[in-house]
Motif scaffolding. Structure first.
Motif, short mmCIF file in Angstrom:
data_model
loop_
_atom_site.label_atom_id
_atom_site.label_comp_id
_atom_site.label_asym_id
_atom_site.label_seq_id
_atom_site.Cartn_x
_atom_site.Cartn_y
_atom_site.Cartn_z
N GLY A 32 0.78 -1.24 0.10
CA GLY A 32 -0.09 -0.12 0.09
C GLY A 32 0.62 1.30 0.04
O GLY A 32 0.71 2.13 -0.66
N LEU A 33 1.94 1.27 0.70
CA LEU A 33 3.08 2.28 0.89
C LEU A 33 3.60 2.57 -0.41
O LEU A 33 3.81 3.49 -0.98
CB LEU A 33 3.88 2.22 2.00
N ALA A 34 3.86 1.29 -1.06
CA ALA A 34 4.61 1.43 -2.42
C ALA A 34 3.72 2.11 -3.57
O ALA A 34 3.97 2.92 -4.24
CB ALA A 34 5.16 0.07 -2.77
N ASP A 35 2.23 1.63 -3.44
CA ASP A 35 1.32 2.07 -4.30
C ASP A 35 1.29 3.54 -4.12
O ASP A 35 1.36 4.46 -5.31
CB ASP A 35 -0.02 1.55 -3.98
N ASN A 36 1.14 4.03 -2.91
CA ASN A 36 1.00 5.33 -2.78
C ASN A 36 2.38 6.47 -3.10
O ASN A 36 2.19 7.30 -3.75
CB ASN A 36 0.62 5.88 -1.28
N LEU A 180 3.41 -0.48 -14.90
CA LEU A 180 2.22 0.01 -15.28
C LEU A 180 1.96 1.34 -15.08
O LEU A 180 1.42 2.08 -15.73
CB LEU A 180 0.92 -0.82 -14.73
N ILE A 181 2.46 2.00 -13.81
CA ILE A 181 2.18 3.34 -13.35
C ILE A 181 3.18 4.30 -14.29
O ILE A 181 2.72 5.26 -14.89
CB ILE A 181 2.60 3.38 -12.05
N TYR A 182 4.35 3.83 -14.39
CA TYR A 182 5.33 4.64 -15.22
C TYR A 182 5.58 4.38 -16.64
O TYR A 182 6.09 4.92 -17.61
CB TYR A 182 6.92 4.61 -14.50
N GLY A 183 4.95 3.07 -17.35
CA GLY A 183 5.14 3.08 -18.58
C GLY A 183 6.28 2.07 -18.96
O GLY A 183 7.06 2.76 -20.01
N GLY A 194 -2.87 2.11 -13.51
CA GLY A 194 -1.71 0.92 -13.68
C GLY A 194 -1.86 0.23 -12.15
O GLY A 194 -1.74 -0.84 -12.09
N ALA A 195 -1.69 1.21 -11.13
CA ALA A 195 -1.64 0.60 -9.94
C ALA A 195 -2.81 -0.20 -9.62
O ALA A 195 -2.81 -1.40 -9.07
CB ALA A 195 -1.65 1.54 -8.86
N PHE A 197 -4.73 -2.12 -11.91
CA PHE A 197 -4.29 -3.22 -12.63
C PHE A 197 -3.45 -4.27 -11.88
O PHE A 197 -3.77 -5.33 -11.81
CB PHE A 197 -3.84 -3.02 -14.19
N SER A 198 -2.50 -3.74 -11.17
CA SER A 198 -1.53 -4.59 -10.58
C SER A 198 -2.14 -5.13 -9.60
O SER A 198 -1.83 -6.30 -8.93
CB SER A 198 -0.35 -3.81 -10.24
N THR A 199 -2.76 -4.12 -8.53
CA THR A 199 -3.40 -4.83 -7.50
C THR A 199 -4.34 -5.85 -7.80
O THR A 199 -4.66 -7.00 -7.09
CB THR A 199 -4.25 -3.74 -6.85
N LEU A 200 -5.27 -5.64 -8.63
CA LEU A 200 -6.26 -6.83 -9.21
C LEU A 200 -5.48 -8.20 -9.39
O LEU A 200 -5.97 -9.29 -9.04
CB LEU A 200 -6.98 -6.41 -10.39
N MET A 201 -4.31 -8.06 -10.34
CA MET A 201 -3.42 -9.13 -10.60
C MET A 201 -2.93 -9.88 -9.42
O MET A 201 -2.96 -11.25 -9.24
CB MET A 201 -2.19 -8.99 -11.44
N ALA A 202 -2.36 -9.25 -8.29
CA ALA A 202 -1.77 -9.79 -7.40
C ALA A 202 -2.99 -10.53 -6.41
O ALA A 202 -2.51 -11.48 -5.82
CB ALA A 202 -1.27 -8.67 -6.18
N ARG A 203 -4.02 -9.79 -6.29
CA ARG A 203 -5.14 -10.30 -5.48
C ARG A 203 -5.60 -11.69 -6.14
O ARG A 203 -6.00 -12.66 -5.23
CB ARG A 203 -6.31 -9.44 -5.08
#
Length: 446
Positions: A32-36, A180-183, A194-195, A197-203
């Motif tokens: 979560g911290l990394a996402d933010n 995905l965030i930075y392309g 992008g964050a 999409f990454s969260t959905l994949m991880a879950r």
């Protein structure tokens, strides 16, 4: 020495059970911290949009986590009796119940999505909020199914397996964020989307990995027999719902306090909302660490309570409070020493950084209350007294804290600092009420 000898066995057991849970919880928070951090470095508006969506989803996510916690004390009691068949049967019913809960939460949050434009958020954030919201929406059923496996494993004292799965999925999430965030790798820069999409994949990966492990691992075979040969039954479904709704309500109410006040803070503008997201991300780190120990308290208490051993129920609870209080003191010291640095981890906006530094004192002020309410909420969960736990949470968070937040923030014109003053009031009073209820149940009525 007498004090140490009384509690050392419980310290050791709680640490052995709790450390893997804490590491797993820290993994969630770190992601979560990394996402933010990653979204904040990309753009401040993207950080504010993430703040709103994460605040909104904290309610169903933590309610769902709390709902799934209803499985742990039930499994813990049967584990103490070595009833492996019934444990497998409980897991089977829990997967059905949690899937239904995941679909219900998805339906409710879909209604929220259709009304985002009516929630008073800055107009420039809506094009970022809507797609990010949908991606979180799609992940809710996978979160609930994974929770069933995790709480089953915690209940049989296998806290390491969920830890390994969560850490692996979190690393996957961080890697996905970077791309995905930075392309990167020739993909377009998607920012906050992008964050999502990454969260959905991880879950999704977390659930699939645990399901495969349960079906294939020799370690779980003795429980798989009960899972495979049992049937869905009304008794277990009702027990899981009774425990789950009350625990979910208790956790959801605390989260709702932060999420609803996050919506209030959105009325103050993007800078205040971004600062709130930074502080919630930091405070969640402490909460998740404390709650890892709290989950261990619940498992130990449920085992002793199932045997009728109230003396060790009380000693486990006090030992857990000692450990959580030590963690709270260490966290407070870290927050104070890094007061002027925290904001820089998330953004380069001087306004956000300045606002964050003023909120650290209030963050430290509610660490004791957080430690108190987490300890005794989990002890009440372990002894099955979940109705009073939910009622106390409602009184503490909505009857007391929420009005204090609004009055201090808007009527007294305290702004975001005024809103945050309601947190130490609500958490501390809730912890005191839960402590009183716990001792009434385990001492006065033993």
């Amino acid at each position: 020495m007498k004090f140490w000898n009384r509690y050392k066995e419980h310290y050791k057991a709680l640490i052995q059970l709790g450390v893997p849970i804490v590491i797993g919880q820290i993994g969630i928070v770190v992601v979560g911290l990394a996402d933010n951090m990653m979204v904040g470095q990309f753009n401040t508006l993207h950080l504010a949009a993430a703040s709103f969506v994460n605040s909104a989803f904290n309610i169903p996510i933590l309610f769902g986590l709390g709902f799934s916690y209803g499985l742990t004390p039930l499994v813990g009691q049967f584990f103490g009796r070595q009833d492996k068949f019934h444990i497998g049967q409980l897991l089977r019913n829990s997967l059905l119940v949690n899937l239904c809960m995941g679909l219900l939460l998805t339906l409710i949050m879909t209604g929220v999505w259709f009304n985002i434009d009516k929630m008073g958020q800055p107009e420039e954030l809506l094009p970022l909020i809507r797609p990010y919201f949908l991606l979180h929406l799609a992940s809710l059923p996978f979160v609930m199914l994974f929770n069933s496996f995790k709480q089953f494993a915690d209940g049989i004292t296998d806290t390491k397996t969920p830890m390994y799965i969560m850490i692996s999925a979190n690393l996957l999430n961080i890697g996905g964020n970077y791309i995905l965030i930075y392309g990167k790798l020739g993909l377009p820069a998607l920012g906050v989307v992008g964050a999502g999409f990454s969260t959905l994949m991880a879950r999704f990966v977390m659930f699939v990995a645990f399901a495969i492990l349960f079906y294939r691992s020799i370690h779980y075979r003795k429980y798989f027999v009960g899972y495979k040969r049992s049937r869905y039954n009304l008794t277990d479904i009702l027990s899981l719902n009774k425990m789950g709704w009350m625990i979910g309500l208790q956790m959801g109410l605390e989260t709702a306090l932060f999420s609803v006040t996050g919506i209030m803070i959105g009325w103050l503008g993007s800078i205040a909302l971004a600062a709130h997201q930074v502080m919630v991300a930091i405070s969640t780190l402490g909460f998740m660490i404390y709650y890892g120990v709290g989950a261990a308290i619940s498992v130990r208490v449920s085992n002793y309570f199932g045997r009728g051993d109230l003396l060790n129920v009380r000693r486990t609870t006090l030992a857990g409070f000692h450990l959580i209080l030590c963690l709270a003191l260490m966290a407070s010291a870290v927050f104070m020493f890094s007061q002027n640095l925290i904001g820089y981890l998330f953004t380069n906006s001087p306004e956000v950084i300045s606002t964050v530094s003023t909120l650290v004192f209030i963050l430290v002020a509610y660490q004791f209350g957080d430690a108190l309410q987490i300890t005794y909420a989990n002890s009440l969960r372990g002894i099955g007294d979940v109705v009073s736990m939910a009622l106390i949470s409602f009184i503490g968070y909505f009857i007391i804290a929420m009005p204090v937040c609004y009055i201090c923030g808007f009527i007294l014109k305290g702004g975001i600092q005024g809103i945050w003053l309601g947190y130490p009031v609500g958490l501390t009073l809730t912890g005191i009420m839960m402590c009183a209820r716990y001792y009434y149940k385990t001492v006065l009525r033993k």
